[in-house]
Design a protein around this motif. Structure first.
Motif, mmCIF file in Angstrom:
data_model
loop_
_atom_site.group_PDB
_atom_site.id
_atom_site.type_symbol
_atom_site.label_atom_id
_atom_site.label_comp_id
_atom_site.label_asym_id
_atom_site.label_seq_id
_atom_site.Cartn_x
_atom_site.Cartn_y
_atom_site.Cartn_z
ATOM 1 N N GLY A 1 -28.032 -25.027 -24.767
ATOM 2 C CA GLY A 1 -28.078 -24.101 -23.640
ATOM 3 C C GLY A 1 -28.867 -24.603 -22.455
ATOM 4 O O GLY A 1 -29.054 -23.895 -21.467
ATOM 5 N N GLN A 2 -29.322 -25.832 -22.547
ATOM 6 C CA GLN A 2 -30.154 -26.341 -21.467
ATOM 7 C C GLN A 2 -29.324 -26.651 -20.205
ATOM 8 O O GLN A 2 -29.622 -26.148 -19.126
ATOM 9 C CB GLN A 2 -30.866 -27.602 -21.975
ATOM 10 C CG GLN A 2 -32.060 -28.002 -21.164
ATOM 11 C CD GLN A 2 -32.860 -29.144 -21.808
ATOM 12 O OE1 GLN A 2 -33.958 -29.386 -21.415
ATOM 13 N NE2 GLN A 2 -32.317 -29.829 -22.784
ATOM 14 N N CYS A 3 -28.309 -27.454 -20.332
ATOM 15 C CA CYS A 3 -27.517 -27.846 -19.158
ATOM 16 C C CYS A 3 -26.337 -26.903 -18.954
ATOM 17 O O CYS A 3 -25.617 -26.565 -19.891
ATOM 18 C CB CYS A 3 -26.979 -29.258 -19.337
ATOM 19 S SG CYS A 3 -28.245 -30.453 -19.745
ATOM 20 N N THR A 4 -26.151 -26.538 -17.730
ATOM 21 C CA THR A 4 -25.116 -25.573 -17.410
ATOM 22 C C THR A 4 -23.717 -26.023 -17.837
ATOM 23 O O THR A 4 -22.975 -25.232 -18.420
ATOM 24 C CB THR A 4 -25.135 -25.283 -15.909
ATOM 25 O OG1 THR A 4 -26.458 -24.941 -15.568
ATOM 26 C CG2 THR A 4 -24.193 -24.150 -15.570
ATOM 27 N N PRO A 5 -23.313 -27.259 -17.558
ATOM 28 C CA PRO A 5 -21.943 -27.630 -17.913
ATOM 29 C C PRO A 5 -21.673 -27.440 -19.400
ATOM 30 O O PRO A 5 -20.600 -27.012 -19.789
ATOM 31 C CB PRO A 5 -21.863 -29.107 -17.519
ATOM 32 C CG PRO A 5 -22.906 -29.285 -16.483
ATOM 33 C CD PRO A 5 -24.015 -28.362 -16.871
ATOM 34 N N THR B 1 -24.452 -34.074 -18.505
ATOM 35 C CA THR B 1 -25.453 -33.325 -19.257
ATOM 36 C C THR B 1 -26.595 -34.269 -19.630
ATOM 37 O O THR B 1 -26.455 -35.478 -19.540
ATOM 38 C CB THR B 1 -24.846 -32.742 -20.557
ATOM 39 O OG1 THR B 1 -24.162 -33.785 -21.240
ATOM 40 C CG2 THR B 1 -23.884 -31.620 -20.257
#
Lengths: 941, 421
Positions: free
Chosen positions: B343-347, B386
Motif C-alpha cells: 500500500g505504499q506506492c500509489t500505482p 514503484t
C-alpha cells in the motif's frame, strides 16, 4: 497582505557543503550535494508534480508523480528520491512522463470523492492542483469498483477533522508525526488497497496524538483539515506574527478572511520553529475572541461595588487621581507596577517608564520574578549576561543533553520535538527531574540516565556532578586556563573536590544513585559537545540562583560554552520573559540590565525622559505585597499578570491586594487579581498587538496586528494615557517609535528597529555596531564579563522540610494542554484534554492512604489546604506528589509557601511539604472562592 | 533424464533433523576447512562457484558479500526464508527436512563476512519449518556449534528465528528487514542498500535459504567444480519444483541449464491426459508466462531472461489445454497481488486493485475486449513505477497473458458477456 503561499521544495534542505551542477530541462542548476532532483528543480523554478513529497519530511517515493527521465539512466526514477549528481541531464516533461503521471492521477481520482466544489479545501488542495497540472481528462476505471468513499469521518478532535474518504494514503501525516513531532501517534493500518491512516485507538482524541497540527499541515488534501476552515472557508490574507504562549517564540502565519481569523499556520521560515507548532499556538487561540473578554474600561470605588463601564478618559483620570492621592498621603514610593512577560517589549518598556518617570520611583517588577529571575542573576554573575547562551538551532550539533528541571514536551513542545529528533539521531540524554517526564522514556527516545532527585536538592546534585568532574580529571584545563578567572576556578575546584560533595555523600539527600550520577557526570564532561537545558525546576527554589551558577560552573569547567552544540540554556516559560527582563522591568535595572544606581546610566535616561530619576532600587513583587500588608504600599498597576492566582501563598497575596487603595488591572479577562481591583483597563490579545516578543534564545520576533484592537485602543496607548493623566506626557505615533527609543537607550539593542526586523524576520540581541547581524551564540571568543567567574555553590537545604505531619513533597509544573494560570487555554477546547488540575501520586503513597485514581483528595501544607482529584501515577517517586496550577479554583498556590530564592526572591514553588488524604468536600478557601468570585466580578447593568 | 542430487537427499532415508545423523553424513566438516581457508578464502570459493541468489534475483552471492563496508560497524546476516511465491516449495525442504544444511551455510557465511548474529526470517505460515529449524538451532547450541567460541575456534555466532506475519511483501529484502525491526513490512527506498544500511541500520547481507544451503557443498566440492556442474554464468545445481497439470509433481534437483522440457516431461512425468501445454510459469507467479513454444529453454537465469521471463524460484507451474481457465488464472493472480500489496506506492496500491477489479469483471461477464487494453495500460502504469518489485510482479504475468493469449481471452470474455446477457 494577500494570502501568503510558501514554496514547498518537496524534500528537506541538504546540509552538505559540496556544490553540484546539473541540467534540468536544459537549465543549469547548482545545489548542495545530497539535494534531490525535485528540490533542485523547484529551486530553479521548475515545477515537478508531486503529492507524497513535502519539504518538512524525508522523501518517500510513493506517489510516483514526480518521475523524471535522466539521460543515460534506465526508467523513470522518482525525482524526490534521486539525488543530484554532477553533470546530470534531467527532463521533467516528456510524453512518456506525461502518460505515466496521468496514469497515476487516474488511479488516485478513481478512488476520490469528486466533490471539489463543496470541499473545504477547494482551491487549497494539492490533489486538485496536481490533477490539473498533469492534465487528467478521464477516469477509465469502472465506476463500480471498490473504493473508500463510504469511510466514516473522525470528528473527535475539537480542532481538526479526519475524513478518510478523501485520503490518498501518501503517509505525509504519519511521517510528519514521526519526523517532525516525534510522537508516532499515527500509522498505516492494513495493507494494499485496505491501507488506511490510523491512530491505534478508536479515534484521534483518544489516541497518543498531541494535536501539534503537523499532520494537518502536511496533508495535501482535505483529509486532515482545520475545523475553522470547514466553518469559514479558505482564508484570503496572511499576517506574519509570533505565538504568545511559551518562550520558544514560534512564528506563525495568521490566516484570515476579512477580520475573521481562520487559522494559525506555523511559518516555515520561523527561525525558532521552522514550520512546526504545538496544540497551543496552532489551535488554542479562540480565547482571543471569547465572550469573557472585557472590552470596555471599568472602575469602582471599592471592590465590594459592582464594576461600572466608563470611557477611557474617565478610567485613566480616575486611576491617576487615586494614585496621585495615595502618593500625596503615603509618599512617592507607596505605588508601583508590575509588567508582564505576556505583553510586547514595547508595552513593557512603557509601563516601567511610566513607573520610573511618572510615578517617580523604581517600584517596577515583572512576573519573571516568579520564574526566571535566578537565571538572570546567576548567568550574569558567572558569564556576564542575563540570558541563555545559544540559539535553538545549536541543538543540531549537541552530543549530550543535560536536561534539568524542565519538561519540554509539555511546556516547550516545539523545542521538545526538536530534542526528540536530535536524541533519535544519536545524542545522549541525561534527565535530572523528580518526575519521569516523557523524555525519560517515550517511543524511540530514552534517557541514558534519569537522576530522579528529591525536590529541593538540585544544588547537592550539581555539586556532586562537579565533584566527579574535578576528582576524575574531566576538567577542560585548556579552556579554563584561556577563558576563566583562575583564582575563582582554584577555589571552586577545591570546593568541588571536598568529599562532602561526593555522589556517595549526597546520595541520601538527593535520593540519586551515586554510580548513576558518576556515569552522568562522565557523559556530560566527555561525551562530546554537551548542552544544559533547564527550566523552572532549577530556578523556583530557595537556592535557584545557586543552582544556575552551579550549572554555569559545570559548563565552564568542561569547556561547554561559546560554540554550537553547548551552552547553558534556560527554557523560558512565557513568550516574552526575556524581553520583559531586557526592557528594564526590574526595580534595580534599566533596560539592558544597567543599574539604576549608576549615575552615568541614570543621566542617559534622565536626559531622554526629561525628568529626574530615583537612584534607589524599588520594591520587588514580594516586597510590594509585604509592604501592602504592612499598610505602606497602596497602589498597584498590574499589566497582564494574575498575581492572585500565580503567586505563592494565595492568602497572603489576597490580603495584600485587599489592603491596597488603588489596584489597576490591565488584562483580557476579569482575572483573579481583578477581583481586588478598582480600575480595569481592557487589554489586547497578541492578535491585536504591534511590537516584539523576545524568546528564550534572545530572538527578537515581530508581533503584527492581524486585526484591530477589540477594545479600540492599543495597550501601550492606554499606558501612555495613564502617564498623561499622571502629568507625564508620552508621545509616540506608533509602536515602532518605542522600539526606536529602546534602541537609542539600550546598547545591546542599538541596531534594532521594526524596519530591520521586517527585513530580517528576526535578530538575536546583542544587535549593535559590534554585531550588526545579531548574536546567535554568546561568549564565543570571551565571556561578556571578561573571564568566566566560578562561584562556590554550597548546598543549603530549604527550610521547607517534610516531617510526620507533612510527609510528602509537592512540586508543581505545566501540562501540554494548558498554560500557566490557564486564562487562555481554559477558554479553548483544550479543556477537552484536561478540564481540571490533578494531583499525581505514586501508587505506594496512594495505597497507604487509600487513594485511587479519580478520588478527591485534600492536599494540606503548613500554609493551607485545597482539594484536588488524584491520579495514581508511576511518574513520581514515592514521597513526591505533583500538580499544576492552571485553574484558579484548584487553589494550588493556597498551599505553596513564601519561601524564595535567597538572591532574587523567586518563590520556591517546587518544594512544599504536604499531606494528602481522601476528601469528600472542597476546602474552605475553595468554598469561599466559589462564593466571592461572582460578587467581586459583578458588573453594573 | 536423471536428477543430479547433491542438495536433495531425502531418498537416503536418514533423519537429517538430528544433528548426530547430519554430522555422521559429513555435516559440519566444512567448518574445519573454512578455518584453514580463512574468511577471505571462503568468500573466494563462493565467488569462484558463481553461485547466484536462489531467491530468484540471481545476484552473485560472493560479490554481494564483498559489498560490506569496512567501517567497524556490527554486521548481520539475514536469511530470507520467507518462501511465499505462489507455486514455490523448495526452501521448505531445507527448513523442515534438512535444517542443518542451511545452518551450516549460515555459520560459514557469518564466518566469511564477519557477522556474529544471523536472523532467519521464516514465512509466517511455515509454522512447522519454524519448529524444526528452532529445534535444530537448539541442538547446535547444545553441541557448541552456535554461541560463544564455536568448537574452540574463538568465533561467536548467534542465530535467531523470526517468524513472519503473513505478508508476501516481506520476501522483499528491505520489507523483510523492516519486519525484523518490528515495523510494518514496507520496502525501503534504495539506496542505501542493506549492505550499507540493513537490519537496525547496520551493514547486512540478505541471502536466500537455498543459497546458504549451497555454501557447504561449494566448499566441499571446490567452487570451480561446483560451478562446472551448471551452464556458463549459471553454476551449480538447482532445486526445481514441478506443479500444475503434470503427472508427477514434486521437487527435483538438476544442473542449471537443464532444458525445461526435460524437467516437465522426464521428471514431471508429462501432462495430465497427455494434453498439450497452454501456458507455463517458470518460477513462481510473478514471472511472465511462457507457452509450449518455449519448452526448450534451458532453466537458468540468463536463458529465461532472454525469453522475456525469469528463472524466479525455478518452481514451474504447468497449465494444460482444456484444463485451464485463463480468466480465472488472471483473477487469481491479480487477486493475490492486490491482497499482498503493502500500500505504499500509489500505482501498486490502487493499480493492483484495479487489475483485480477488471479481471473479476472479465470472469463475471461484465467486460468486453477493450478491457484487455485497459488491463495492459494499467500494467504499464505500475511497471517500473514503484519502490519495490511487487508492482512488476503484479504487472508482468498479467501483461504477458493479455498479450500472448489475446484471441483466447477475447473469445472467452465475449462468451461470458453473452452468457450473462
Amino acid at each position: 497582505m494577500a494570502l501568503r503561499h510558501d514554496t514547498d521544495f518537496g524534500t528537506p534542505l541538504s546540509r552538505q557543503e559540496a556544490q553540484v551542477t546539473l541540467k534540468i530541462d536544459g537549465l543549469s542548476v547548482t545545489v548542495p550535494a545530497g539535494t534531490s532532483i525535485l528540490r533542485a528543480a523547484t529551486q530553479a523554478g521548475i515545477e515537478i508534480p508531486r503529492l507524497c513529497a513535502t519539504d518538512s519530511i524525508k522523501a518517500y517515493g510513493s506517489c510516483r508523480l514526480c518521475l523524471v527521465e535522466v539521460a543515460g539512466r534506465k526508467g523513470t526514477p522518482a525525482s524526490c528520491t534521486t539525488p543530484v549528481a554532477e553533470g546530470l541531464q534531467v527532463k521533467t516533461q516528456t510524453p512518456q512522463l506525461a502518460k505515466l503521471r496521468r496514469g497515476v492521477m487516474e488511479l488516485y481520482i478513481s478512488d476520490h470523492p469528486l466533490d471539489c466544489l463543496t470541499c473545504a479545501a477547494n482551491g487549497d488542495c494539492e490533489l486538485q492542483t496536481m490533477a490539473g497540472a498533469v492534465g487528467l481528462r478521464e477516469v477509465r476505471y469502472p465506476a463500480q469498483g471498490q473504493s473508500h468513499l463510504q469511510a466514516t469521518k473522525d470528528n473527535s478532535n475539537p480542532y481538526f477533522s479526519f475524513d478518510p474518504a478523501k485520503c490518498i494514503v501518501c503517509a505525509r501525516c504519519v511521517r510528519a508525526c514521526d519526523e517532525v513531532q516525534g510522537t508516532l501517534a499515527l500509522t498505516i493500518d492494513g495493507r494494499g488497497f485496505a491501507a488506511k491512516i490510523a491512530t491505534g485507538t478508536k479515534d484521534f482524541l483518544s489516541s497518543e496524538c498531541v494535536s501539534c497540527g503537523a499532520c494537518v499541515q502536511a496533508c495535501p488534501t482535505a483529509t486532515l483539515i482545520e475545523k475553522t476552515v470547514i466553518d469559514h472557508g479558505v482564508p484570503d490574507r496572511t499576517v506574519l506574527t509570533t505565538c504568545a504562549y511559551c518562550g520558544v517564540g514560534c512564528n506563525f502565519k495568521a490566516e484570515l478572511k476579512g477580520d475573521q481569523l481562520v487559522r494559525m499556520v506555523p511559518f516555515k521560515d520561523g527561525k525558532a520553529n521552522h514550520g512546526h507548532s504545538c496544540i497551543k499556538g496552532r489551535f488554542a487561540w479562540g480565547y482571543a475572541m471569547h465572550r469573557d473578554r472585557i472590552l470596555k474600561p471599568m472602575i469602582r470605588k471599592a471592590i465590594s461595588d459592582p464594576w461600572r463601564e466608563v470611557s477611557w478618559q474617565e478610567a485613566v483620570t480616575f486611576a491617576a487621581e487615586r494614585l496621585k492621592g495615595i502618593q500625596a498621603k503615603y509618599g512617592r514610593k507607596s505605588i508601583g507596577g508590575i509588567t508582564s512577560s505576556r505583553c510586547t517589549s514595547e508595552e513593557v518598556f512603557l509601563v516601567q517608564k511610566l513607573i520610573r518617570a511618572a510615578f517617580g520611583n523604581n517600584n517596577t517588577d515583572t512576573c519573571a520574578r516568579v520564574c526566571h529571575s535566578p537565571t538572570g542573576y546567576g548567568l550574569r554573575q558567572t558569564f556576564g549576561t542575563s540570558a541563555g547562551t545559544q540559539d535553538f538551532d545549536s541543538v543540531d550539533d549537541v552530543d549530550v543533553i543535560l536536561l534539568i528541571g524542565a519538561n519540554p514536551t509539555d511546556a516547550h513542545p516545539v523545542f521538545g520535538s526538536r530534542l526528540k529528533q536530535r536524541i533519535r539521531q544519536g545524542a545522549k540524554l541525561i534527565v535530572a527531574d523528580p518526575r519521569a517526564i516523557d523524555l525519560v522514556r517515550s517511543p524511540h527516545v530514552q534517557a541514558q540516565h534519569h537522576l530522579q532527585l528529591r525536590p529541593g536538592t538540585n544544588v547537592a546534585l550539581v555539586n556532586a556532578l562537579a565533584h566527579v568532574i574535578v576528582r576524575e580529571g574531566l576538567v577542560d584545563e585548556a579552556f579554563v586556563q584561556a577563558r576563566c578567572d583562575l583564582e575563582s576556578f582554584r577555589a571552586w575546584r577545591e570546593f568541588a573536590a571536598d568529599p562532602i560533595n561526593s555522589p556517595e555523600s549526597v546520595a541520601e539527600q538527593t535520593g540519586v544513585d551515586a554510580e548513576q550520577l558518576r556515569l552522568a557526570a562522565r557523559l556530560y564532561a566527555k561525551g562530546g559537545k554537551a548542552a544544559i537545558y533547564y527550566g523552572l525546576g532549577v530556578t523556583e527554589h530557595s537556592q535557584g540562583s545557586t543552582m544556575v551558577m552551579g550549572m554555569a560552573n559545570l559548563a565552564m569547567a568542561t569547556g561547554n560554552i561559546g560554540e554550537r552544540g553547548v551552552g547553558v540554556n534556560p527554557l523560558r516559560g512565557q513568550n516574552n520573559v526575556q524581553g520583559s527582563c531586557d526592557m528594564g522591568s526590574f526595580p534595580n535595572e534599566f533596560s539592558g540590565y544597567r543599574s539604576v544606581a549608576l549615575p552615568e546610566v541614570r543621566q542617559l535616561f534622565e536626559a531622554a525622559w526629561g525628568v529626574p530619576l530615583d537612584p534607589e532600587p524599588g520594591l520587588r513583587i514580594p516586597n510590594m505585597l509585604d509592604e501592602a500588608v504592612a499598610g505602606r504600599y497602596k497602589g498597584l498597576y498590574v499589566q497582564g499578570e494574575d498575581i492572585a492566582q500565580s503567586d505563592p501563598n494565595t492568602h497572603h497575596v489576597e490580603a495584600a491586594l485587599r489592603a491596597m487603595e488603588c489596584v489597576i488591572v490591565q488584562d483580557l479577562f476579569l482575572n483573579e487579581t481583578a477581583m481586588f481591583a478598582h480600575v480595569f483597563l481592557p487589554g489586547t490579545s497578541f492578535l491585536e498587538k504591534d511590537g516584539t516578543f523576545i524568546n528564550a534564545e534572545r530572538r527578537i520576533n515581530r508581533v503584527r496586528p492581524a486585526m484591530q484592537p477589540a477594545t479600540g485602543l492599543e495597550e501601550w496607548r492606554v499606558t501612555a494615557l495613564l502617564a498623561q493623566a499622571m502629568g507625564y506626557p508620552m508621545q509616540y505615533n506608533d509602536a515602532s517609535e518605542i522600539m526606536d527609543e529602546i534602541a537609542r537607550l539600550t546598547p545591546t539593542f542599538a541596531k534594532v528597529s521594526f524596519a530591520l526586523l521586517d527585513e530580517r524576520g528576526s535578530v538575536q540581541w546583542p544587535c549593535n555596531d559590534g554585531a550588526p547581524d545579531g548574536t546567535p551564540i554568546m561568549h564565543v571568543d570571551g565571556f561578556v564579563r571578561g573571564k568566566g567567574q566560578f562561584i562556590l555553590t554550597e548546598f543549603v537545604p530549604t527550610k521547607e522540610r517534610s516531617n510526620a505531619n507533612f510527609p510528602l513533597l509537592l512540586t508543581t509544573g505545566r501540562i501540554l494542554a494548558h498554560y500557566n494560570v490557564g486564562a487562555q487555554t481554559r477558554r479553548t477546547e483544550n479543556l477537552q484534554w484536561r478540564p481540571e488540575d490533578i494531583l499525581e501520586i505514586h501508587e505506594s503513597d496512594a495505597e497507604l492512604r487509600g487513594i485511587h485514581s479519580g478520588d478527591w483528595v485534600e492536599v494540606r501544607s503548613r500554609k493551607g489546604e485545597t482539594t484536588l482529584r488524584a491520579e495514581v501515577s508511576s511518574r513520581m517517586a514515592p514521597g513526591v506528589v505533583y500538580t499544576t496550577f492552571h485553574n484558579p479554583e484548584s487553589g494550588t498556590n493556597v498551599i505553596t509557601t513564601e519561601l524564595s530564592d535567597w538572591a532574587t526572591q523567586c518563590p520556591e514553588y517546587k518544594v512544599t511539604a504536604v499531606e494528602v488524604t481522601p476528601a469528600n468536600h472542597r476546602s474552605p478557601w475553595q468554598t469561599q472562592h466559589d462564593v466571592q468570585g461572582p460578587l467581586l466580578r459583578a458588573i453594573a447593568k | 533424464m536423471p536428477e543430479q542430487r547433491i542438495l536433495l537427499r531425502s531418498h537416503l532415508g536418514v533423519d537429517f533433523t538430528r544433528l548426530d545423523d547430519y554430522i555422521k553424513h559429513g555435516g559440519f566438516a566444512m567448518w574445519a576447512k573454512a578455518q584453514t581457508l580463512g574468511p577471505a578464502g571462503v568468500t573466494a570459493e563462493v565467488k569462484a562457484s558463481g553461485l547466484r541468489g536462489r531467491g530468484g534475483a540471481g545476484f552473485p552471492t560472493g560479490v554481494k558479500w564483498g559489498f560490506l563496508p569496512n567501517d567497524g560497524r556490527t554486521r548481520y546476516l539475514v536469511v530470507n526464508a520467507d518462501e511465499g511465491e505462489p507455486g514455490t516449495f523448495k526452501d521448505r525442504y531445507f527448513l523442515e527436512l534438512d535444517p542443518f544444511r542451511q545452518l551450516e551455510g549460515i555459520l560459514l557465511a557469518c564466518y566469511a563476512i564477519g557477522a556474529h548474529v544471523s536472523y532467519i526470517y521464516i514465512r509466517g505460515e511455515y509454522w512447522n519449518s519454524k519448529k524444526v529449524t528452532q529445534d535444530a538451532i537448539d541442538q547446535l547450541y547444545a553441541a557448541g556449534w552456535l554461541g560463544k567460541n564455536i568448537q574452540g575456534s574463538g568465533f561467536d555466532c548467534d542465530v535467531y528465528v523470526h517468524s513472519g506475519a503473513g505478508a508476501y511483501i516481506c520476501g522483499e529484502e528491505t520489507a523483510l528487514i523492516e519486519s525484523i525491526e518490528g515495523k510494518p513490512g514496507m520496502p525501503r527506498l534504495k539506496p542505501p542498500f542493506p549492505a550499507n544500511y540493513g537490519a537496525f541500520g547496520m551493514p547486512t547481507i540478505v541471502n536466500n535459504t537455498e543459497t546458504l544451503a549451497s555454501v557447504p557443498v561449494i566448499l566441499e566440492m571446490g567452487g570451480q567444480a561446483w560451478s562446472d556442474l551448471g551452464s556458463p554464468r549459471n553454476g551449480g545445481t538447482k532445486l526445481v519444483g514441478v506443479a500444475g497439470h503434470v503427472k508427477n509433481p514434486g521437487l527435483f534437483e538438476v544442473p542449471m541449464g537443464t532444458p525445461m522440457r526435460e524437467i516437465i516431461y522426464d521428471l514431471g512425468g508429462g501432462i495430465l491426459d497427455d494434453r498439450a501445454i497452454l501456458a507455463i510459469i517458470p518460477g513462481g507467479s510473478s514471472c511472465p508466462f511462457l507457452t509450449a513454444e518455449d519448452l526448450d529453454v534451458p532453466m537458468d537465469f540468463d536463458s529465461l531472461k532472454s525469453k522475456g521471463s525469469m528463472l524466479g524460484t525455478a518452481c514451474i507451474t504447468v497449465m494444460a489445454e482444456g484444463l485451464t481457465d485463463l480468466l480465472e488464472v488472471m483473477r487469481r493472480i491479480t487477486g493475490f497481488y492486490e491482497h499482498e500489496s503493502c500500500g505504499q506506492c500509489t500505482p501498486c496500491r490502487q493499480g493492483t486493485g484495479w487489475l483485480y477489479a477488471i479481471a473479476d469483471k472479465m470472469c463475471k461477464g461484465q467486460a468486453d475486449e477493450s478491457h484487455i487494453d485497459l488491463l495492459i495500460s494499467a500494467c504499464n502504469n505500475i511497471d517500473g513505477n514503484t519502490i519495490c518489485a511487487h508492482g512488476e510482479a503484479a504487472a508482468w504475468p498479467i501483461r504477458s497473458i493479455a498479450k500472448k493469449f489475446r484471441p483466447q481471452l477475447a473469445a472467452e470474455i465475449a462468451k461470458r458477456a453473452a452468457a450473462r446477457a
